[in-house]
Enzyme design. Structure first.
Site, PDB file in Angstrom:
ATOM      1  CB  THR A   1      -0.936   0.002   1.223  1.00 13.66           C
ATOM      2  OG1 THR A   1      -1.769  -1.152   1.173  1.00 13.66           O
ATOM      3  CG2 THR A   1      -1.798   1.252   1.253  1.00 13.66           C
TER       4      THR A   1
ATOM      5  CG  HIS B   1      -0.393   0.517  -4.587  1.00 15.39           C
ATOM      6  ND1 HIS B   1      -0.382   0.244  -5.932  1.00 15.39           N
ATOM      7  CD2 HIS B   1      -0.552  -0.686  -3.966  1.00 15.39           C
ATOM      8  CE1 HIS B   1      -0.531  -1.052  -6.132  1.00 15.39           C
ATOM      9  NE2 HIS B   1      -0.632  -1.635  -4.943  1.00 15.39           N
TER      10      HIS B   1
ATOM     11  CG  HIS C   1      -0.486   0.096   7.321  1.00 15.39           C
ATOM     12  ND1 HIS C   1      -0.250   0.618   6.078  1.00 15.39           N
ATOM     13  CD2 HIS C   1      -0.496  -1.248   7.170  1.00 15.39           C
ATOM     14  CE1 HIS C   1      -0.124  -0.355   5.196  1.00 15.39           C
ATOM     15  NE2 HIS C   1      -0.266  -1.515   5.836  1.00 15.39           N
TER      16      HIS C   1
ATOM     17  CG  ASP D   1       6.482 -15.836  -6.657  1.00 18.24           C
ATOM     18  OD1 ASP D   1       7.027 -15.172  -7.553  1.00 18.24           O
ATOM     19  OD2 ASP D   1       5.744 -15.331  -5.792  1.00 18.24           O
TER      20      ASP D   1
ATOM     21  NE  ARG E   1       9.352 -10.884  -2.942  1.00 21.07           N
ATOM     22  CZ  ARG E   1       8.534  -9.863  -3.112  1.00 21.07           C
ATOM     23  NH1 ARG E   1       7.440  -9.990  -3.853  1.00 21.07           N
ATOM     24  NH2 ARG E   1       8.779  -8.704  -2.522  1.00 21.07           N
TER      25      ARG E   1
END
Length: 365
Positions: A52, A55, A75, A207, A212
């Site tokens: 987020t 973005h 957050h 993936d 990763r």
């Protein structure tokens, strides 16, 4: 947040701010939060960078439609309580705390029934109201999770996404079950660790990122599968599976992985979907019906059953530290965001107690 008048020693604090509409962030000074009677004032120690935040930093179409500048981002955090309002009863100065980033209304049907994670009027910390990328943040006491047992600061900083992983991984019983996870981002990897710790027989994660997938191997998955070269059907044969996966955790938000997951579920299989797609996803609804599959959307964390589960899992020996790969001081925020955007990382943590860190600084220091 619009707080009442603050303490007499009010001062400006450093914060990472979206100062105006458009790409970029600025490390600047903002007035310190002014907590009310039921609020807790927290000195931020570490923060995690979320998708987020990426973005909002890049100012894509979603951010432009949701965020109103100026805004302090963030957050995911851990900090120390420095002051509490007169109505606060559970937290006290000196407590180490993380914060639930979904601020709920408390009065809608779901809130009144104790289903606060389903509040229709949820406000996002660091999205709709000033967040935790700052030296100080204020939160309602009801959004503060006090760590009553020792916890690594890096891990405590990512309790928010760890909660997403726990909420998703434990949506259905996984003991002795075969679990398929599509998407080996940090939350997918943490979900794999949770499923394994909770007693799953096989945990397969897929993936297309070698980096990763290697991170996923560090948390003990049965198979970390590059779907560019190996199919999920082949993975089933490798593991000696006959009838498909019992539980699916969709973390990618991409259409192909969800369709592959549906195609590889056992009859009566259950799928929890956390990955948020940007477009409509057509699926084989006939298979969903004839195989009697359950598909459940997951958003955020159950307040506060998931938080309790997170703490107990860590106390029980669950190790999610391999997912934390990069740490930066707060003045290195541009490098931190670049690392998070690169895809060659797990979770990226910003240390708000130090302006810079060596690039080789290990996690947990």
């Amino acid at each position: 947040m619009d707080f009442p008048a603050g303490p007499a020693d009010s001062r400006d604090v450093k914060a990472l701010v979206k100062t105006a509409a458009g790409p970029g962030l600025e490390l600047t000074e903002v007035p310190d939060p002014r907590p009310g009677d039921n609020d807790v004032l927290i000195r931020v120690l570490r923060t995690g960078i979320c998708g987020t935040d990426l973005h909002i930093e890049s100012w894509d179409d979603w951010a432009a439609g949701v965020v109103r500048a100026p805004l302090v981002l963030g957050h995911e955090f851990v900090g120390e309580v420095v002051a509490v309002g007169s109505g606060v009863t559970r937290a006290q100065p000196g407590d180490l705390v993380s914060g639930e980033g979904h601020l709920v209304c408390g009065s809608c049907r779901n809130c009144m029934a104790g289903r606060r994670h389903l509040c229709a009027r949820t406000v996002g910390l660091g999205v709709h109201t000033d967040g935790a990328f700052a030296e100080l943040v204020a939160l309602p006491e009801s959004n503060v999770w006090v760590h009553r047992q020792p916890v690594d600061l890096d891990v405590a900083a990512i309790f928010d996404p760890f909660g997403n992983a726990v909420h998703t991984a434990l949506s259905f019983p996984v003991l002795n079950e075969d679990v398929l996870i599509t998407g080996a981002g940090p939350i997918g990897i943490m979900a794999a660790a949770v499923a394994r710790h909770a007693g799953a027989r096989h945990v397969v994660i897929t993936d297309v990122s070698d980096y990763r997938l290697e991170l996923a191997r560090k948390v003990g998955v049965s198979l970390a599968l590059d779907v560019r070269t190996t199919s999920i059907e082949e993975a089933q044969r490798t593991l000696g599976m006959k009838e498909g996966f019992d539980v699916g955790l969709e973390m990618s938000g991409r259409p192909e992985p969800l369709r592959d997951m549906i195609a590889n579920m056992t009859h009566g299989g259950r799928i929890a979907v956390l990955g948020l797609p940007t477009d409509d996803i057509p699926i084989d609804m006939a298979k969903v019906v004839t195989h009697m599959l359950t598909i459940k959307g997951i958003y955020g964390r159950e307040m506060y059953e998931t938080w309790y589960a997170m703490s107990v899992l860590l106390q029980g020996g669950l190790d999610i530290s391999p997912v934390i790969t990069d740490r930066f001081g707060f003045e290195q925020h541009a490098e931190a965001f670049a690392a998070a955007r690169s895809g060659r990382c797990g979770k990226v943590v910003i240390d708000w107690t130090r302006p810079t860190l060596p690039t080789s600084q290990p996690t947990g220091a």
